[in-house]
Design an enzyme around this catalytic site. Structure first.
Site, PDB file in Angstrom:
ATOM      1  N   ASP A 182     -11.744  -1.978  11.744  1.00  0.00           N
ATOM      2  CA  ASP A 182     -12.902  -2.849  11.607  1.00  0.00           C
ATOM      3  C   ASP A 182     -13.276  -3.337  13.012  1.00  0.00           C
ATOM      4  OD1 ASP A 182     -14.880  -4.308  10.531  1.00  0.00           O
ATOM      5  OD2 ASP A 182     -13.630  -5.633   9.328  1.00  0.00           O
ATOM      6  N   ASP A 227     -21.861  -4.759  12.883  1.00  0.00           N
ATOM      7  CA  ASP A 227     -23.056  -5.009  12.081  1.00  0.00           C
ATOM      8  C   ASP A 227     -23.223  -6.519  11.894  1.00  0.00           C
ATOM      9  OD1 ASP A 227     -20.700  -4.980  10.551  1.00  0.00           O
ATOM     10  OD2 ASP A 227     -21.850  -4.856   8.702  1.00  0.00           O
ATOM     11  N   ALA A 261     -20.348  -7.506   3.471  1.00  0.00           N
ATOM     12  CA  ALA A 261     -20.557  -8.930   3.149  1.00  0.00           C
ATOM     13  C   ALA A 261     -20.568  -9.246   1.653  1.00  0.00           C
ATOM     14  CB  ALA A 261     -21.841  -9.439   3.811  1.00  0.00           C
ATOM     15  N   CYS A 318       5.651  -6.918 -15.636  1.00  0.00           N
ATOM     16  CA  CYS A 318       5.432  -5.764 -14.761  1.00  0.00           C
ATOM     17  C   CYS A 318       6.722  -4.958 -14.665  1.00  0.00           C
ATOM     18  CB  CYS A 318       5.017  -6.265 -13.377  1.00  0.00           C
ATOM     19  SG  CYS A 318       4.957  -4.997 -12.106  1.00  0.00           S
ATOM     20  N   CYS A 357       7.485  -2.930 -11.900  1.00  0.00           N
ATOM     21  CA  CYS A 357       7.778  -2.492 -10.528  1.00  0.00           C
ATOM     22  C   CYS A 357       9.197  -2.929 -10.134  1.00  0.00           C
ATOM     23  CB  CYS A 357       6.731  -3.038  -9.558  1.00  0.00           C
ATOM     24  SG  CYS A 357       7.066  -4.689  -8.940  1.00  0.00           S
ATOM     25  N   CYS A 366       9.895  -6.679  -9.835  1.00  0.00           N
ATOM     26  CA  CYS A 366       9.882  -7.427 -11.096  1.00  0.00           C
ATOM     27  C   CYS A 366      11.059  -7.045 -11.998  1.00  0.00           C
ATOM     28  CB  CYS A 366       8.559  -7.213 -11.814  1.00  0.00           C
ATOM     29  SG  CYS A 366       7.183  -7.865 -10.854  1.00  0.00           S
TER      30      CYS A 366
HETATM   31 ZN   LIG Z   1       5.883  -6.151 -10.301  1.00  0.00          ZN
END
Ligand SMILES: [Zn+2]
Length: 489
Positions: free
Chosen positions: A93, A128, A196, A279, A281, A284
């Protein structure tokens, strides 16, 4: 020109694409998530993003590096890939965000593009003018014109193999967004960020976001990769993908983690409010919320960020799979049931059914009717358009029961279905037994289209208890009969 992006599959305006990033010698499959990496504070190291989360591409801020007392020299010497220890594609950026936040920055487009090229960025960005939502049309138009000047200036800078993005501004003025997109697409720049829109996303104004993206899409060609600048929350990824966004950057995984916030595809939870982690993952599975609460600050931030990344990358894979299978609308509709702001966004998306229909595949796997919103999907639109062109007999029997030899089936939300199309998508739709009124109304609209296109055909609708309010919308010349055991009744 613009051969670096190729679309493989469509679903609505959502697509799976391949973005060639020549300088990184990489092909990035889209929709793709670009984790935002702060060169000074790495909540999750870029190497981990690559090896554990499968990130092909990330985004970092060249303006921060340009002005950094301790990192400017190292990045110029080593290059950005070595500095961050990341072998995938790196987008940078330009400082426009800082311009929006602080009102001024001390580099211009030529200088920052040269710097981005020098540090080895794979995708650079000019400076920009990020015009916030809701400003006057005059301000938005004036600033958009200045952004366009900078894009045209960026075209003249020698950037070598580095791709260069062409941000699209225009605030919440949709005609300006469309014009900005058309002008940006007219340059030879490569990638098209919708600029934006962070304030819209921060305030959960997903309906306005869909309007803005849909307007920009109308000004862009199909081979334009679209980047949703600052998209952070996985609950809106499917919605944004369905309107045609290809690249999403996310700082949210780290920012939210520092705030004790836990991302889900249905919204945000605060760690202190959770008794269980909803969750699968690794974070978790291996920790309880209480354990994370009592962990040290750095450890807690890292673990929460890792969970947030798992959810975000997982949703991105789910979206790609949904596009491949042709059930992205079902996914968005499910997400819309998770949060009212996403529901507003989805209903706005369906206002653009005609626009979505242009790229929506004629045939898919299945159509699941999940709520009254399903009645407004592009597939219903397309069937209604098709009804205008079908040959019909002089007398037409439309029935929800058995059709006999010469009748047509009547299927909510599509309406009349000729025998030849009975087994064809979307008329093989899976419907609930307990339909809502929107499904009947859409079917009645279909009958009306057919009646209007065939003024000399006498039509009878034989139904099994359709709501009177929907039937009342039929043209007067269509005969209505409740269905008994036999069609003669
Ligand atoms: Zn998780």
């Amino acid at each position: 020109m613009r051969e670096q992006f190729e679309v493989r599959d469509y679903d609505g305006a959502g697509r799976i694409g391949e973005l060639q990033v020549p300088r990184a010698d990489r092909t990035v499959e889209t929709p793709a998530l670009l984790p935002v990496v702060n060169p000074h504070v790495q909540t999750v190291p870029p190497k981990t993003l690559e090896t554990t989360f499968g990130a092909d591409i990330l985004i970092t801020n060249s303006y921060v590096l340009h002005g950094s007392a301790d990192l400017r020299e190292p990045v110029l010497k080593q290059g950005i890939h070595e500095l961050l220890d990341f072998s995938g594609a790196i987008m940078t950026d330009s400082g426009s965000f800082q311009l929006a936040e602080y009102g001024k920055i001390d580099v211009d487009t030529e200088e920052i593009l040269a710097f981005q090229r020098e540090i080895g960025s794979d995708i650079g960005t000019p400076v920009d003018i990020p015009t916030p939502p809701d400003v006057s049309r005059e301000q938005a138009a004036e600033e958009q014109a200045r952004t366009q000047e900078r894009l045209e200036l960026a075209e003249t800078v020698d950037t070598g193999e580095m791709l260069v993005s062409a941000p699209i501004q225009g605030s919440t003025h949709l005609d300006l967004r469309e014009q900005a997109a058309r002008e940006a697409y007219g340059t030879d720049l490569d990638l098209f960020p919708i600029g934006a829109v962070v304030p819209l996303m921060n305030e959960y104004r997903f309906a306005d976001l869909v309007d803005v993206v849909a307007a920009a899409k109308r000004g862009l060609g199909e081979n334009a990769p679209v980047h949703l600048f600052g998209a952070g929350h996985p609950m809106m990824f499917a919605l944004a993908a369905a309107v045609g966004c290809d690249l999403f950057d996310s700082a949210a995984y780290a920012l939210y983690a520092r705030d004790g916030r836990y991302l889900t595809v249905r919204g945000t939870e605060h760690l202190e409010d959770l008794d269980y982690f909803p969750c699968e993952c690794p974070v978790c599975r291996e920790h309880t919320p209480a354990e994370l609460e009592s962990a040290g600050k750095t450890e807690r931030h890292r673990l929460l960020a890792e969970h947030n990344l798992s959810v975000s990358f997982g949703e991105m894979r789910r979206i790609r799979q949904a596009i491949r299978r042709g059930n992205l609308f079902e996914l968005v509709e499910t997400r819309a049931r998770g949060h009212p702001a996403v529901l507003d966004g989805y209903r706005t998306l369906l206002d653009y059914a005609d626009q979505l229909e242009e790229t929506d595949p004629v045939s898919k796997d299945a159509f699941f009717y999940l709520s009254e919103d399903s009645a407004r999907r592009p597939a219903v639109n397309r069937h209604h358009d098709r009804l205008e062109r079908l040959d019909v007999p002089d007398e037409l029997w439309l029935t929800t029961g058995s059709t006999g030899d010469d009748g047509w089936r009547l299927v909510p939300p599509f309406g009349p279905v000729p025998p030849a199309l009975s087994d064809v998508y979307p008329l093989t739709a899976e419907l609930p037994d307990r339909l809502d009124e929107a499904a009947y109304r859409a079917a009645v609209d279909g009958v009306s289209v057919l009646a209007e296109a065939n003024p000399d055909t006498s039509m009878t609708v034989a139904h099994d208890g359709w709501p009177e309010t929907a039937l009342a919308e039929l043209p007067e010349r269509v005969t209505v009969r409740p269905l008994g055991g036999h069609r003669e009744e």
